[in-house]
Design an enzyme around this catalytic site. Structure first.
Site, PDB file in Angstrom:
ATOM      1  N   ARG A 164       0.877  -1.298  -0.043  1.00 44.73           N
ATOM      2  CA  ARG A 164       0.114   0.025   0.023  1.00 44.73           C
ATOM      3  C   ARG A 164       0.757   1.423   0.055  1.00 44.73           C
ATOM      4  NH1 ARG A 164      -3.418  -3.376  -0.932  1.00 44.73           N
ATOM      5  NH2 ARG A 164      -5.757  -3.123  -0.227  1.00 44.73           N
ATOM      6  N   SER A 238     -11.384  -0.876   2.143  1.00 45.56           N
ATOM      7  CA  SER A 238     -10.867  -1.095   3.328  1.00 45.56           C
ATOM      8  C   SER A 238     -10.332   0.027   4.285  1.00 45.56           C
ATOM      9  CB  SER A 238      -9.744  -1.965   3.144  1.00 45.56           C
ATOM     10  OG  SER A 238      -9.916  -3.355   2.534  1.00 45.56           O
ATOM     11  N   GLU A 331      -6.264   3.142   6.287  1.00 42.28           N
ATOM     12  CA  GLU A 331      -5.717   3.041   4.755  1.00 42.28           C
ATOM     13  C   GLU A 331      -5.891   4.407   4.041  1.00 42.28           C
ATOM     14  OE1 GLU A 331      -6.953   1.270   0.888  1.00 42.28           O
ATOM     15  OE2 GLU A 331      -6.178  -0.445   2.111  1.00 42.28           O
TER      16      GLU A 331
HETATM   17  N1  EPU Z   1     -10.987 -12.820   7.890  1.00 44.87           N
HETATM   18  C1  EPU Z   1     -11.701 -12.771   9.279  1.00 44.87           C
HETATM   19  N2  EPU Z   1     -12.755 -12.387   9.465  1.00 44.87           N
HETATM   20  C2  EPU Z   1     -13.535 -11.705   8.510  1.00 44.87           C
HETATM   21  C3  EPU Z   1     -13.062 -11.799   7.367  1.00 44.87           C
HETATM   22  C4  EPU Z   1     -11.905 -12.209   6.893  1.00 44.87           C
HETATM   23  O1  EPU Z   1     -11.072 -13.267  10.135  1.00 44.87           O
HETATM   24  O2  EPU Z   1     -14.646 -11.581   8.949  1.00 44.87           O
HETATM   25  C5  EPU Z   1      -9.722 -13.017   7.654  1.00 44.87           C
HETATM   26  C6  EPU Z   1      -9.913 -14.220   6.661  1.00 44.87           C
HETATM   27  O3  EPU Z   1      -9.575 -15.468   7.420  1.00 44.87           O
HETATM   28  C7  EPU Z   1      -8.712 -13.992   5.774  1.00 44.87           C
HETATM   29  C8  EPU Z   1      -8.367 -12.935   6.082  1.00 44.87           C
HETATM   30  O4  EPU Z   1      -8.938 -12.059   6.841  1.00 44.87           O
HETATM   31  O5  EPU Z   1      -7.583 -14.959   5.956  1.00 44.87           O
HETATM   32  C9  EPU Z   1      -8.053 -11.655   5.082  1.00 44.87           C
HETATM   33  O6  EPU Z   1      -9.160 -11.631   4.557  1.00 44.87           O
HETATM   34  P1  EPU Z   1      -9.422 -11.160   2.880  1.00 44.87           P
HETATM   35  O7  EPU Z   1      -8.962 -12.014   2.176  1.00 44.87           O
HETATM   36  O8  EPU Z   1     -11.071 -10.926   2.736  1.00 44.87           O
HETATM   37  O9  EPU Z   1      -8.968  -9.881   2.645  1.00 44.87           O
HETATM   38  P2  EPU Z   1      -8.673  -8.586   3.425  1.00 44.87           P
HETATM   39  O10 EPU Z   1      -7.440  -8.808   4.133  1.00 44.87           O
HETATM   40  O11 EPU Z   1      -9.907  -8.242   4.439  1.00 44.87           O
HETATM   41  C10 EPU Z   1      -7.429  -7.378   1.751  1.00 44.87           C
HETATM   42  C11 EPU Z   1      -7.580  -5.839   1.139  1.00 44.87           C
HETATM   43  C12 EPU Z   1      -8.292  -5.699   0.225  1.00 44.87           C
HETATM   44  C13 EPU Z   1      -8.536  -6.908  -0.962  1.00 44.87           C
HETATM   45  C14 EPU Z   1      -8.446  -8.273  -0.460  1.00 44.87           C
HETATM   46  C15 EPU Z   1      -8.459  -9.515  -1.240  1.00 44.87           C
HETATM   47  C16 EPU Z   1      -6.194  -4.742   2.549  1.00 44.87           C
HETATM   48  C17 EPU Z   1      -6.100  -3.490   3.618  1.00 44.87           C
HETATM   49  N3  EPU Z   1      -7.188  -4.924   2.067  1.00 44.87           N
HETATM   50  O12 EPU Z   1      -8.585  -7.504   2.373  1.00 44.87           O
HETATM   51  O13 EPU Z   1      -8.661  -4.442  -0.509  1.00 44.87           O
HETATM   52  O14 EPU Z   1      -9.396  -6.623  -1.718  1.00 44.87           O
HETATM   53  O15 EPU Z   1      -7.466  -8.464   0.550  1.00 44.87           O
HETATM   54  O16 EPU Z   1      -6.919  -9.527  -1.453  1.00 44.87           O
HETATM   55  O17 EPU Z   1      -5.038  -4.803   2.431  1.00 44.87           O
HETATM   56  C18 EPU Z   1      -9.187  -2.290  -0.223  1.00 44.87           C
HETATM   57  O18 EPU Z   1      -8.036  -2.014  -0.037  1.00 44.87           O
HETATM   58  O19 EPU Z   1     -10.082  -1.255  -0.322  1.00 44.87           O
HETATM   59  C19 EPU Z   1      -9.741  -3.604  -0.327  1.00 44.87           C
HETATM   60  C20 EPU Z   1     -10.642  -3.863  -0.250  1.00 44.87           C
END
Ligand code: EPU
Length: 336
Positions: A164, A238, A331
């Site tokens: 990021r 996010s 973010e």
């Molecule tokens: N998870 C939980 N609880 C929840 C949801 C998710 O424990 O309610 C855990 C899941 O087990 C998973 C981990 O969180 O292992 C990651 O979840 P996810 O793959 O949904 O992605 P994220 O970390 O929530 C990041 C990016 C998103 C991007 C997704 C997919 C950041 C801050 N966010 O989210 O980016 O689309 O990965 O790669 O890095 C954005 O920046 O606006 C954005 C949406």
């Protein structure tokens, strides 16, 4: 160039917060960019470069300066030894670029489908999702350098990419205006193993086609299911970043039973998990809903002021800190 006065920042940003900006200048050519900065210097006004407004928050008092928006669009294509280079004008809507490239069977950015925003903003915060980030394919960018008043090319290595981040939002923040970006793509497809949520979706739906167009459809479906569409529900994607930790910290976290994710981008604790453990999922705080399926996203349901965001944010950050000892970081960037 179009110059507008007293435009509400809430109308230019998907979180829909923020008072009036004194000037909003829409630039339609590189010449316009130089002229707009000239105007800013003459009247000693600060400049904020806005894209689609999907990752930006406005303040209640507005902005006594110039918001610049890139309106230059277009994609040009040049063959290379093993693929193509696309030069994309910064005002092009990012998802159009992904659609264009996946339609041609090109791999490299298909996992970045449906990320709201403009192409010019993509390298600034090194957009990433499902194992890809723009840094993986970016060759160079064309910029206007406000320090020298010249147009320059910055190569991938000069941009200092990390999670990021790039020099554009850190050490050189505010110095460069992105005119265009150039990325390198190839025919082919992403290789397994994919990101967890993609593997799960593929299993559940019995899918076997992982071509760029198919991967775009998969990512689009996953995102549509869990991430609110910013044109329908006010949010800034996010709102919190994941927390990247060292190997030593990961061992301590593991001993405590926290889930630690290891990827090629480093070791992280999922901030979504931390928020979930604090029982904040689905909660309404000062007009902001902690999104049920993707708790990193805050949806502005009824808040009209930055004050409300400040309170909601503090509540979440403090709860997570009290329970786990990690500070969540925001973010989206703020204007002013
Ligand atoms: N998870 C939980 N609880 C929840 C949801 C998710 O424990 O309610 C855990 C899941 O087990 C998973 C981990 O969180 O292992 C990651 O979840 P996810 O793959 O949904 O992605 P994220 O970390 O929530 C990041 C990016 C998103 C991007 C997704 C997919 C950041 C801050 N966010 O989210 O980016 O689309 O990965 O790669 O890095 C954005 O920046 O606006 C954005 C949406």
């Amino acid at each position: 160039m179009r110059v507008n006065e007293n435009i509400l920042i809430s109308s230019l940003t998907t979180m829909r917060l923020g008072g009036p900006a004194r000037y909003v200048i829409e630039v339609e050519s590189p010449r316009d960019v130089a002229d707009a900065y000239g105007f800013a210097r003459t009247f000693n006004l600060p400049v904020f470069v806005l894209g689609y407004g999907a990752n930006t928050i406005g303040h209640d008092e507005g902005f006594n300066g110039i918001i610049m928006i890139n309106r230059m669009r277009g994609i040009t294509e040049e063959p290379t030894a093993n693929g193509v280079q696309l030069k994309i004008m910064g005002g092009e809507y990012w998802d159009n670029v992904v659609e264009y490239s996946t339609n041609k069977g090109l791999t490299g950015i298909e996992a970045l489908s449906k990320i709201p925003g403009l192409a010019g903003a993509a390298p600034v915060q090194n957009i990433g999702a499902y194992g890809q980030e723009i840094a993986d394919t970016l060759v160079s960018i064309e910029v206007y350098d406000t320090a020298s008043g010249t147009f320059r090319t910055l190569t991938h290595d000069e941009l200092g990419f990390s999670y990021r981040h790039s020099i554009l939002n850190t050490t050189e923040y505010g110095r460069y205006f992105v005119i265009s970006i150039t990325i390198k793509l190839q025919p082919g497809q992403m290789q397994r193993p994919f990101y967890n949520s993609i593997e799960t979706y593929i299993d559940e739906n019995g899918l076997t086609d992982f071509s760029p167009a198919s991967m775009r459809a998969i990512v689009s479906a996953i995102r549509a299911d869990k991430l609110p569409d910013p044109t329908e529900k006010a949010s800034a994607g996010s709102f919190f970043k994941n927390i990247y930790i060292s190997e030593a910290e990961a061992e301590i976290a593991g001993d405590k039973g926290y889930p630690v994710h290891r990827g090629n981008d480093g070791i992280k604790i999922s901030s979504a998990w931390l928020i979930e453990q604090c029982k904040l999922k689905g909660k309404l705080l000062h007009g902001f809903r902690v999104n049920e399926k993707a708790p990193l996203v805050l949806i502005n349901e009824s808040a009209t002021s930055y004050q409300d965001l400040d309170k909601a944010r503090a509540e979440i950050i403090n709860k997570v800190y009290d329970k786990f000892g990690y500070w969540l970081e925001q973010e989206p960037v703020e204007i002013g």
